[in-house]
Design a protein around this motif. Structure first.
Motif, PDB file in Angstrom:
ATOM      1  N   GLU A  64       2.774 -31.028  32.731  1.00  0.00           N
ATOM      2  CA  GLU A  64       1.802 -30.726  32.058  1.00  0.00           C
ATOM      3  C   GLU A  64       1.663 -29.061  31.802  1.00  0.00           C
ATOM      4  OE1 GLU A  64      -1.406 -33.792  31.084  1.00  0.00           O
ATOM      5  OE2 GLU A  64      -0.849 -34.053  33.173  1.00  0.00           O
ATOM      6  N   HIS A  82       4.445 -30.583  26.050  1.00  0.00           N
ATOM      7  CA  HIS A  82       3.747 -30.410  27.391  1.00  0.00           C
ATOM      8  C   HIS A  82       4.736 -30.203  28.515  1.00  0.00           C
ATOM      9  CE1 HIS A  82       0.255 -32.083  25.459  1.00  0.00           C
ATOM     10  NE2 HIS A  82       0.781 -33.011  24.666  1.00  0.00           N
ATOM     11  N   ARG A 110       4.776 -36.183  28.353  1.00  0.00           N
ATOM     12  CA  ARG A 110       4.599 -35.632  29.752  1.00  0.00           C
ATOM     13  C   ARG A 110       5.374 -36.132  30.635  1.00  0.00           C
ATOM     14  NH1 ARG A 110      -0.237 -35.931  26.908  1.00  0.00           N
ATOM     15  NH2 ARG A 110      -1.724 -33.944  26.907  1.00  0.00           N
TER      16      ARG A 110
END
Length: 754
Positions: free
Chosen positions: A89, A108, A132
């Motif tokens: 992230e 991300h 993610r």
């Protein structure tokens, strides 16, 4: 992974410029890694910022517009650390910085790797994903490997891209860094030296007589068609119909309606035939190389072969005596001794070679001739420099394009200072080299060309410490006969008589291969060279020694020296052949004793056996160029490691003293004929070590004589003792410069041009 890497690297290498290379990288990496984003940021050295240069997946409208400082944001963090950053992230990392409008807010996962070239970060390669997740180890390994392979290509394309867009098309000044080859400054006009029939080395050139160029091209095409038809007819009975059809394909490639028409179109637009052919053929070669199918990819070889054949005919038809401008600066991919011999010496101002290092053979010849030289200028777009004004700084290894008036004036002042210094030193020509406390140090020269003779005698040379007998071999298309060699050697011996002339037996191999006696090896400097070649071919060795002995008749100033010796067995075998030659010639009527025979100490094995060698021969002579190379395990022709090659390395200093001690223990004279002997500061060290003779290029002789005439042996010995305690070449070099300054010889300190 390996196959994908190979394809990407191959495509990028074939790119025509930086923009195309970066576009290939981001497209191919995005596809190979199945990511949503791939981008490249390149560092701008002028303001220390990372410029958004290419992307697949982000806002392309901001390419070349968006940027961030090194050390700021995740991209800046990668550049500052010089190592990968892999985040699940990205937005939660404290270094994350949002670049407005770039379009990365939805992504991300972040993986960035540095693009490092010659220890410096030149950019950052980034992939991003909306999901993610942390990119796995194989992803990271792939990107790191790709970055390492492409770093050199990107750095080179970045420099040449700026040069071609801003420098070669306008008047923007630029400085290209290479490696010092021969000291001095030259201001002159570029003359591009292109290797024969190399499609990639043809410089662009505009012409007025377009019809003549079209006619020359069509005549070359027809000549190649006839060649192919003859080959096809000769092999007709040995090939299957399918294989024979390949020749029809070759002929169709040359058809006027395909490649031929493209070339003619460029010629009619004003390009000369060779340049038009080069441009079209390279485009088609790259097209085939980018194809996925292996059979089609291999057709690139056929296209290259055809283009080379046509170019060969075009060059043959264009063979005219070349007119050289005054103060010509030869520029080429890899300059050779032959290219030096083709230009009148009074016209030659300087040399620039894209390949090679400061200790390659052509650089040594340049130093002998007193020609300022820069080697290893890998970023120089040499093919486009014809007729451009250039400045060579042979002290610092730089080339200046489109120099500003104040820069040109500064270099002109250095030129004038060098000329004035040379004139001041002329008064020393007939003075002996005697130290302040009365020690006599003979100064000899290294020669290879007859042009060296006059220059050497003008500088006050007392003898020849190294005559490179391979030079006449290099300038021919066959082995010179025994009588031809006798005449060449006689000229050298007569020119210096009664002064001694030390002739090294043939030293080929390494970076000196004969076109008619090629030596193909993976590691030529550790392979078949020097005495190894001539002992394996005693007919070559015997003919050369016989020629030397015959040439010596009545003059008696010959000394024979054996190169690249690594063990006593080689010395014994060579001596046996020399004695045999002498005895045979005496039976034929030759008079006189056998001349002194010596051994070159060039490899670590010879250093450790120096006393054993000294017991067998009449003198020893250190070849510091190769000894440095072998002690430091640094290829002296490789600009990538040129910074590691230093003859003042502590290991070299200790080896030189060890050999001197060994020779004196056996009562045998010791000399040195490497480039180190021509350095005024190093010459003081060699005096302190007890060397009996220093041999150097003629240009360096007055400077060394001046330096030694201003010191005492005791001062030299104290300096040596101090230097032996130092741990690096940098410290030793600095101490020698300070020593020269302390004795009023600032003019001999390195790098007078800042």
């Amino acid at each position: 992974m390996l196959e994908t890497l190979r394809h990407i690297v191959q495509e990028v290498n074939a790119a025509r410029g930086l923009e195309e290379a970066l576009d290939i990288i981001v497209r191919r990496v995005q596809d190979a890694m199945q990511t949503q984003v791939c981008s490249v940021y390149l560092q701008d050295g002028n303001n220390d910022r990372l410029i958004f240069r290419a992307t697949q997946g982000l806002n392309q409208a901001l390419v070349d517009e968006a940027s961030l400082p090194v050390g700021e944001g995740l991209v800046g963090l990668v550049a500052a650390r010089g190592e990968p950053v892999n985040l699940e992230e990205a937005e939660k990392h404290p270094s994350f910085r949002f670049l407005p409008g770039i379009g990365e807010e939805q992504f991300h996962a972040f993986l960035g790797v540095p693009i490092i070239h010659q220890r410096g970060v030149v950019g950052v390669l980034v992939v991003q994903q909306a999901e993610r997740r942390r990119f796995d180890e194989s992803d990271e390994a792939f990107l790191v490997t790709l970055s390492a392979q492409l770093a050199g290509v990107i750095a080179h394309a970045q420099v040449t891209g700026v040069l071609e867009s801003r420098v070669l098309t306008g008047a923007v000044p630029a400085k290209i860094t290479g490696v010092p080859g021969a000291q001095g400054v030259a201001i002159g006009t570029a003359v591009v030296v292109s290797p024969g029939a190399d499609l990639y080395a043809v410089p662009p050139r505009e012409v007025k007589d377009r019809r003549k160029q079209v006619r020359a091209f069509r005549e070359a095409l027809e000549a190649v068609r006839k060649d192919i038809q003859v080959v096809a007819d000769n092999l007709g009975a040995e090939l299957s119909p399918e294989d024979h059809a390949l020749f029809d394909v070759y002929l169709s490639i040359l058809d006027d309606s395909t490649i031929g028409a493209e070339v003619v179109g460029l010629i009619k637009g004003g390009q000369w035939a060779q340049g038009a052919l080069s441009q079209v053929m390279i485009e088609h070669i790259r097209h085939f190389e980018r194809m996925e199918h292996s059979y089609l990819k291999e057709r690139a070889v056929d296209v290259r072969d055809l283009g080379t054949r046509v170019l060969t005919y075009l060059q043959a038809a264009n063979q005219e005596p070349r007119a050289y401008p005054d103060r010509a600066i030869l520029v080429g991919e890899e300059l050779t001794a032959t290219s030096l011999g083709e230009i009148p010496r009074e016209k030659l101002a300087g040399l620039i070679s894209v390949s090679g290092s400061g200790n390659s053979h052509v650089a040594i010849l340049a130093r002998a001739m007193g020609v300022p030289t820069v080697m290893g200028a890998v970023d120089l777009p040499y093919a486009r420099l014809q007729d451009r004004e250039l400045i060579i700084d042979g002290y610092n290894g730089t080339v200046h394009l489109n120099p500003l008036p104040e820069i040109k004036q500064r270099f002109q002042e250095v030129l004038d200072q060098d000329a004035a210094l040379s004139k001041d030193l002329e008064s020393l020509r007939d003075q002996p080299c005697v130290t302040v406390d009365g020690h006599r140090m003979p100064l000899w020269v290294n020669t290879g060309l007859m042009a060296d003779v006059t220059r050497s005698l003008e500088q006050g040379a007392e003898g020849v410490g190294l005559y490179r007998t391979e030079v006449p071999f290099l300038l021919r298309d066959r082995f010179p006969s025994e009588e031809e060699q006798r005449q060449i050697y006689r000229e050298q011996l007569e020119a210096f008589a009664p002064k001694p002339v030390t002739m090294r037996t043939l030293d080929i191999g390494g970076d000196k291969s004969l076109p008619y006696f090629p030596i193909e090896e993976d590691n030529p400097f550790l392979g078949w060279r020097g005495i190894r070649v001539t002992l394996d071919h005693p007919e070559i060795f015997l003919a050369q020694v016989r020629a030397m002995l015959k040439a010596n008749e009545g003059l008696w100033n010959l000394r024979i020296m054996l190169p690249m010796v690594s063990n006593t067995a080689e010395v014994d075998e060579a001596l046996a052949l020399i004695h045999r030659s002498h005895e045979e010639l005496q039976q034929e009527g030759l008079t006189g004793r056998l001349p002194p025979v010596g051994v070159m100490i060039e490899v670590p094995a010879a250093v450790s056996q120096a006393r054993l060698m000294a017991r067998r021969v009449d003198f020893l002579s250190v070849g510091s160029n190769d000894l440095t190379q072998y002690l430091l395990a640094v290829d002296r022709n490789n600009p990538q490691v040129a910074g590691l090659y230093h003859s003042l390395h502590p290991a070299v200093i200790h080896a030189l003293e060890f050999v001197s001690d060994a020779s004196r223990a056996e009562g045998v004279p010791i000399g040195i004929c490497g480039e180190l002997a021509g350095d005024p500061g190093a010459a003081v060290l060699l005096l302190g070590m007890g060397y009996d003779v220093l041999s150097m290029n003629a240009t360096s002789l007055p400077r060394v004589k001046n330096a030694l005439r201003n010191v005492t042996v005791k001062e030299a010995e104290r300096l040596l003792a101090e230097v032996k305690e130092m741990e690096s070449a940098k410290h030793i070099s600095g101490r020698l410069d300070r020593f020269l300054a302390e004795h009023g010889m600032e003019k001999f300190i390195h790098n007078p041009v800042a």
